[in-house]
Design a protein around this motif. Structure first.
Motif, PDB file in Angstrom:
ATOM      1  N   MET A   1     -40.541 -30.621 -16.131  1.00 43.06           N
ATOM      2  CA  MET A   1     -41.099 -31.461 -17.178  1.00 43.06           C
ATOM      3  C   MET A   1     -42.532 -31.897 -16.887  1.00 43.06           C
ATOM      4  SD  MET A   1     -38.538 -31.438 -19.149  1.00 43.06           S
ATOM      5  CE  MET A   1     -39.215 -32.563 -20.358  1.00 43.06           C
ATOM      6  N   LYS A   2     -43.043 -31.619 -15.682  1.00 42.60           N
ATOM      7  CA  LYS A   2     -44.386 -32.074 -15.332  1.00 42.60           C
ATOM      8  C   LYS A   2     -45.454 -31.389 -16.178  1.00 42.60           C
ATOM      9  CE  LYS A   2     -43.314 -33.344 -10.565  1.00 42.60           C
ATOM     10  NZ  LYS A   2     -43.624 -33.121  -9.127  1.00 42.60           N
ATOM     11  N   GLN A   3     -45.233 -30.118 -16.525  1.00 44.26           N
ATOM     12  CA  GLN A   3     -46.196 -29.385 -17.341  1.00 44.26           C
ATOM     13  C   GLN A   3     -45.601 -29.017 -18.699  1.00 44.26           C
ATOM     14  OE1 GLN A   3     -47.307 -26.035 -14.921  1.00 44.26           O
ATOM     15  NE2 GLN A   3     -48.680 -27.250 -13.651  1.00 44.26           N
ATOM     16  N   PHE A   4     -44.627 -29.772 -19.126  1.00 40.59           N
ATOM     17  CA  PHE A   4     -43.963 -29.490 -20.396  1.00 40.59           C
ATOM     18  C   PHE A   4     -44.961 -29.582 -21.557  1.00 40.59           C
ATOM     19  CE2 PHE A   4     -41.663 -30.761 -24.178  1.00 40.59           C
ATOM     20  CZ  PHE A   4     -40.559 -29.927 -24.162  1.00 40.59           C
ATOM     21  N   PRO A   5     -44.918 -28.703 -22.546  1.00 40.85           N
ATOM     22  CA  PRO A   5     -43.981 -27.584 -22.703  1.00 40.85           C
ATOM     23  C   PRO A   5     -44.456 -26.275 -22.109  1.00 40.85           C
ATOM     24  CG  PRO A   5     -45.254 -27.788 -24.687  1.00 40.85           C
ATOM     25  CD  PRO A   5     -45.766 -28.858 -23.749  1.00 40.85           C
ATOM     26  N   TYR A   6     -45.611 -26.276 -21.406  1.00 42.46           N
ATOM     27  CA  TYR A   6     -46.163 -25.034 -20.891  1.00 42.46           C
ATOM     28  C   TYR A   6     -45.576 -24.755 -19.519  1.00 42.46           C
ATOM     29  CZ  TYR A   6     -49.429 -26.100 -24.581  1.00 42.46           C
ATOM     30  OH  TYR A   6     -49.976 -26.421 -25.795  1.00 42.46           O
ATOM     31  N   ILE A   7     -45.191 -23.520 -19.296  1.00 43.41           N
ATOM     32  CA  ILE A   7     -44.617 -23.137 -18.016  1.00 43.41           C
ATOM     33  C   ILE A   7     -44.953 -21.675 -17.757  1.00 43.41           C
ATOM     34  CG2 ILE A   7     -42.393 -22.383 -18.935  1.00 43.41           C
ATOM     35  CD1 ILE A   7     -42.887 -24.340 -15.671  1.00 43.41           C
ATOM     36  N   SER A   8     -45.237 -21.354 -16.517  1.00 52.73           N
ATOM     37  CA  SER A   8     -45.469 -19.966 -16.134  1.00 52.73           C
ATOM     38  C   SER A   8     -44.142 -19.312 -15.777  1.00 52.73           C
ATOM     39  CB  SER A   8     -46.423 -19.899 -14.931  1.00 52.73           C
ATOM     40  OG  SER A   8     -46.525 -18.579 -14.451  1.00 52.73           O
ATOM     41  N   LEU A   9     -43.951 -18.087 -16.250  1.00 55.50           N
ATOM     42  CA  LEU A   9     -42.701 -17.389 -15.978  1.00 55.50           C
ATOM     43  C   LEU A   9     -42.539 -17.062 -14.502  1.00 55.50           C
ATOM     44  CD1 LEU A   9     -42.559 -14.946 -19.026  1.00 55.50           C
ATOM     45  CD2 LEU A   9     -41.411 -17.146 -18.743  1.00 55.50           C
ATOM     46  N   THR A  10     -43.632 -17.094 -13.740  1.00 58.41           N
ATOM     47  CA  THR A  10     -43.561 -16.854 -12.294  1.00 58.41           C
ATOM     48  C   THR A  10     -43.593 -18.148 -11.500  1.00 58.41           C
ATOM     49  OG1 THR A  10     -45.972 -16.557 -12.229  1.00 58.41           O
ATOM     50  CG2 THR A  10     -44.626 -14.584 -12.527  1.00 58.41           C
ATOM     51  N   ASN A  11     -43.428 -19.269 -12.170  1.00 52.36           N
ATOM     52  CA  ASN A  11     -43.415 -20.562 -11.497  1.00 52.36           C
ATOM     53  C   ASN A  11     -42.203 -20.647 -10.575  1.00 52.36           C
ATOM     54  OD1 ASN A  11     -43.331 -23.270 -10.748  1.00 52.36           O
ATOM     55  ND2 ASN A  11     -44.084 -23.967 -12.732  1.00 52.36           N
ATOM     56  N   PRO A  12     -42.382 -20.989  -9.284  1.00 50.27           N
ATOM     57  CA  PRO A  12     -41.240 -21.072  -8.368  1.00 50.27           C
ATOM     58  C   PRO A  12     -40.180 -22.073  -8.826  1.00 50.27           C
ATOM     59  CG  PRO A  12     -43.298 -21.060  -7.140  1.00 50.27           C
ATOM     60  CD  PRO A  12     -43.660 -21.204  -8.588  1.00 50.27           C
ATOM     61  N   THR A  13     -40.613 -23.176  -9.450  1.00 50.09           N
ATOM     62  CA  THR A  13     -39.649 -24.163  -9.927  1.00 50.09           C
ATOM     63  C   THR A  13     -38.765 -23.591 -11.020  1.00 50.09           C
ATOM     64  OG1 THR A  13     -41.219 -25.935  -9.419  1.00 50.09           O
ATOM     65  CG2 THR A  13     -39.375 -26.488 -10.859  1.00 50.09           C
ATOM     66  N   LEU A  14     -39.365 -22.832 -11.942  1.00 50.47           N
ATOM     67  CA  LEU A  14     -38.578 -22.207 -13.001  1.00 50.47           C
ATOM     68  C   LEU A  14     -37.626 -21.166 -12.440  1.00 50.47           C
ATOM     69  CD1 LEU A  14     -38.028 -21.884 -16.039  1.00 50.47           C
ATOM     70  CD2 LEU A  14     -39.823 -20.152 -16.080  1.00 50.47           C
ATOM     71  N   MET A  15     -38.080 -20.359 -11.497  1.00 52.52           N
ATOM     72  CA  MET A  15     -37.222 -19.354 -10.892  1.00 52.52           C
ATOM     73  C   MET A  15     -36.073 -19.993 -10.119  1.00 52.52           C
ATOM     74  SD  MET A  15     -40.244 -16.761  -9.604  1.00 52.52           S
ATOM     75  CE  MET A  15     -39.096 -15.553  -8.970  1.00 52.52           C
ATOM     76  N   LEU A  16     -36.367 -21.089  -9.404  1.00 57.35           N
ATOM     77  CA  LEU A  16     -35.312 -21.803  -8.689  1.00 57.35           C
ATOM     78  C   LEU A  16     -34.311 -22.413  -9.663  1.00 57.35           C
ATOM     79  CD1 LEU A  16     -34.132 -22.883  -6.037  1.00 57.35           C
ATOM     80  CD2 LEU A  16     -35.707 -24.826  -6.219  1.00 57.35           C
ATOM     81  N   SER A  17     -34.794 -22.912 -10.788  1.00 56.52           N
ATOM     82  CA  SER A  17     -33.905 -23.483 -11.798  1.00 56.52           C
ATOM     83  C   SER A  17     -32.943 -22.436 -12.342  1.00 56.52           C
ATOM     84  CB  SER A  17     -34.719 -24.096 -12.942  1.00 56.52           C
ATOM     85  OG  SER A  17     -35.556 -25.127 -12.477  1.00 56.52           O
ATOM     86  N   CYS A  18     -33.448 -21.230 -12.588  1.00 52.61           N
ATOM     87  CA  CYS A  18     -32.590 -20.154 -13.098  1.00 52.61           C
ATOM     88  C   CYS A  18     -31.503 -19.794 -12.092  1.00 52.61           C
ATOM     89  CB  CYS A  18     -33.428 -18.917 -13.421  1.00 52.61           C
ATOM     90  SG  CYS A  18     -34.628 -19.158 -14.757  1.00 52.61           S
ATOM     91  N   ILE A  19     -31.855 -19.785 -10.809  1.00 52.65           N
ATOM     92  CA  ILE A  19     -30.860 -19.481  -9.776  1.00 52.65           C
ATOM     93  C   ILE A  19     -29.822 -20.592  -9.683  1.00 52.65           C
ATOM     94  CG2 ILE A  19     -30.539 -19.115  -7.299  1.00 52.65           C
ATOM     95  CD1 ILE A  19     -33.318 -17.849  -7.241  1.00 52.65           C
TER      96      ILE A  19
END
Length: 226
Positions: free
Chosen positions: A83-101
């Motif tokens: 949520m820190k950069q909401f709504p923009y997010i990079s698909l290679t963001n480590p936080t997003l990748m960790l969230s998916c896992i």
């Protein structure tokens, strides 16, 4: 025999209509998020903290496993970082990748917890033993829908891919005379949600398959005629 064939056709048509309805709903939700970004941010913040509170209540009053509950709370802390950069997010963001896992791991662990059918030895030898209460289907479905899937699904619909968007407002530098460059006035870009990107990609894929079979895109043809 014919009724079985009819049931197969009905099942396939029902699946197609359900898929189209889900895609249309996702597209509409993405449009709403693009129009109401700040209310969506506040809603997601409150929803994450609310679900963390629900986990604590389930731990205290329903005897949920503390280790698995702590892991779920940790996953929501990771979701909160998106949520820190909401709504923009990079698909290679480590936080997003960790969230998916963590979504997959959290789902698997809770599914394994509710699917545990092991019979303890006390049930076989002690006639007065009272087995542990098993959750009903409605309780399990509600838990998964609210406490496991809701926030990841909402983030998927709400976030916008950083590689596919430009800022919403173009910040132009002023000339020496204090005026903005003429080609920079009125420039305005809108973010495109992840859900819309995925749906558009799938739609274009089916359009390309349709062209192989001689089908034409009526909208594009009308545009060419105009």
């Amino acid at each position: 025999m014919f009724i079985q064939l009819l049931s197969y056709v009905g099942t396939i048509l029902g699946f197609i209509f359900l898929t189209l309805s889900t895609a249309s709903g996702l597209y509409y939700l993405s449009e709403l998020v693009e129009e109401y970004t700040e209310p969506t941010r506040r809603f997601l913040y409150r929803a994450i903290y609310t679900i963390i509170g629900i986990h604590v209540l389930l731990l205290l009053f329903d005897g949920f496993p503390w280790l698995l509950t702590s892991f779920s709370i940790l996953t929501y802390v990771v979701y909160l970082q998106n949520m820190k950069q909401f709504p923009y997010i990079s698909l290679t963001n480590p936080t997003l990748m960790l969230s998916c896992i963590l979504v997959l791991i959290n789902h698997y662990l809770w599914f394994k917890h509710f699917n545990d059918v092991e019979i303890p030895p006390q049930f076989r030898f002690d006639p007065n033993y009272i087995p542990k209460r098993r959750a009903s289907f409605a309780e399990v479905a509600s838990f998964f829908g609210i406490c496991v899937w809701f926030i990841p699904f909402a983030l998927f619909v709400s976030l916008s891919a950083g590689e596919n968007v430009l800022p919403t407002h173009f910040q132009a530098k002023k000339n020496e005379d204090g005026n903005e460059p003429q080609n920079a006035r009125g420039v305005r870009r809108r973010a495109k949600g992840l859900a819309k990107i995925v749906i558009d990609y799938i739609r274009e894929y089916f359009y390309s398959i349709g062209k192989l079979f001689g089908l034409k895109d009526s909208k594009k043809d009308e545009g060419l005629l105009i």
